[in-house]
Design a protein around this motif. Sequence first.
Motif, PDB file in Angstrom:
ATOM      1  N   ASP A   1       0.832  -1.198   0.000  1.00 53.80           N
ATOM      2  CA  ASP A   1       0.000   0.000   0.000  1.00 53.80           C
ATOM      3  C   ASP A   1       0.871   1.254   0.000  1.00 53.80           C
ATOM      4  N   GLU A   2       0.242   2.390  -0.266  1.00 50.33           N
ATOM      5  CA  GLU A   2       0.972   3.637  -0.487  1.00 50.33           C
ATOM      6  C   GLU A   2       1.760   4.084   0.740  1.00 50.33           C
ATOM      7  N   ILE A   3       1.189   3.939   1.917  1.00 47.90           N
ATOM      8  CA  ILE A   3       1.891   4.362   3.141  1.00 47.90           C
ATOM      9  C   ILE A   3       3.125   3.494   3.371  1.00 47.90           C
ATOM     10  N   THR A   4       2.952   2.168   3.217  1.00 48.22           N
ATOM     11  CA  THR A   4       4.083   1.249   3.384  1.00 48.22           C
ATOM     12  C   THR A   4       5.144   1.510   2.322  1.00 48.22           C
ATOM     13  N   ARG A   5       4.680   1.805   1.107  1.00 47.11           N
ATOM     14  CA  ARG A   5       5.615   2.067   0.014  1.00 47.11           C
ATOM     15  C   ARG A   5       6.513   3.256   0.333  1.00 47.11           C
ATOM     16  N   LYS A   6       5.938   4.322   0.861  1.00 47.23           N
ATOM     17  CA  LYS A   6       6.739   5.501   1.210  1.00 47.23           C
ATOM     18  C   LYS A   6       7.749   5.174   2.307  1.00 47.23           C
TER      19      LYS A   6
ATOM     20  N   GLN B   1      10.501   3.221   0.664  1.00 46.18           N
ATOM     21  CA  GLN B   1      11.339   4.129  -0.130  1.00 46.18           C
ATOM     22  C   GLN B   1      12.342   4.847   0.770  1.00 46.18           C
TER      23      GLN B   1
ATOM     24  N   THR C   1      11.151   0.692 -11.728  1.00 48.41           N
ATOM     25  CA  THR C   1       9.850   1.107 -11.219  1.00 48.41           C
ATOM     26  C   THR C   1       8.961   1.551 -12.377  1.00 48.41           C
TER      27      THR C   1
ATOM     28  N   ASP D   1       6.731   3.871 -11.473  1.00 55.13           N
ATOM     29  CA  ASP D   1       6.257   5.084 -10.808  1.00 55.13           C
ATOM     30  C   ASP D   1       7.287   6.199 -10.984  1.00 55.13           C
TER      31      ASP D   1
ATOM     32  N   LYS E   1       7.297   9.201  -9.879  1.00 51.32           N
ATOM     33  CA  LYS E   1       7.585   9.893  -8.621  1.00 51.32           C
ATOM     34  C   LYS E   1       8.628   9.134  -7.813  1.00 51.32           C
ATOM     35  N   GLU E   2       8.492   7.811  -7.791  1.00 53.86           N
ATOM     36  CA  GLU E   2       9.455   6.971  -7.075  1.00 53.86           C
ATOM     37  C   GLU E   2      10.831   7.078  -7.713  1.00 53.86           C
TER      38      GLU E   2
END
Length: 244
Positions: free
Chosen positions: A172-177, A180, A198, A200, A202-203
């Motif tokens: 999920d997005e929170i875990t991904r950040k 990162q 990736t 993404d 942004k990533e």
Amino acid sequence: MDSDVVIRFEHVFKSYGTIEVLKDFSLDIKKGQFVTVIGSSGSGKTTMLKMINGLLSPTSGTVYIDGKDISKENQTLLRRNIGYVIQGIGLFPHMTVRKNIAYVPELLNQRNKEKTRLAVERLIKVVGLDMDMLDRYPAELSGGQRQRVGIARSLAANPDILLMDEPFGAVDEITRKMLQNEIARIHITLGVTIVFITHDIKEALKLGTLVLVMNQGRLEQKGTPEEIMNSPGTDFVRELVQVS
């Protein structure tokens, strides 16, 4: 070859029948760089990545690691020095986290249990997990925790190069950040050379010290995140950064 170049692609082509996946691909990656690779599906990103550790061979051209043509090197020894992390990395479900991370160090340390124990305990801290995780099994962990264990396992042989193929795509997005931020910290702490694929943009711009944009088997543009953002070289790159 410059002494600080650890990975070199020299006029590499890769074809499957009549389909060219990589077309005259040339690139130098220097020691300690964090290289992010962005591009559409089928652009050749994963093919390029798998050539670095010899999982795929060029149709023509040469891939060098530390100045050596890898087609002439022992592939097992080559891969011991290259960590590899994929999306949803397959941990051994019947082994604890400790044993998963220890798998490679035990092979390298000739069953020196104390040396292996110290290596595992260092790595669990490196990836930002608590020591009490070591005696759990993969099924008892969240997706983000499993991904961190996968990163720890890939670092277990103390590699100079870390290959990562969309490693955070399944969380999920929170875990991904969080992941990162963790891999950025690990890069600074260990100084390992990272090649990170990736989808993404942004990533790619957040993590990379060097960003590669690939399109239809070719290197469309390379540069710092600032160069890619502020001076897109083609319409394809311009469209990519507009959505970031």
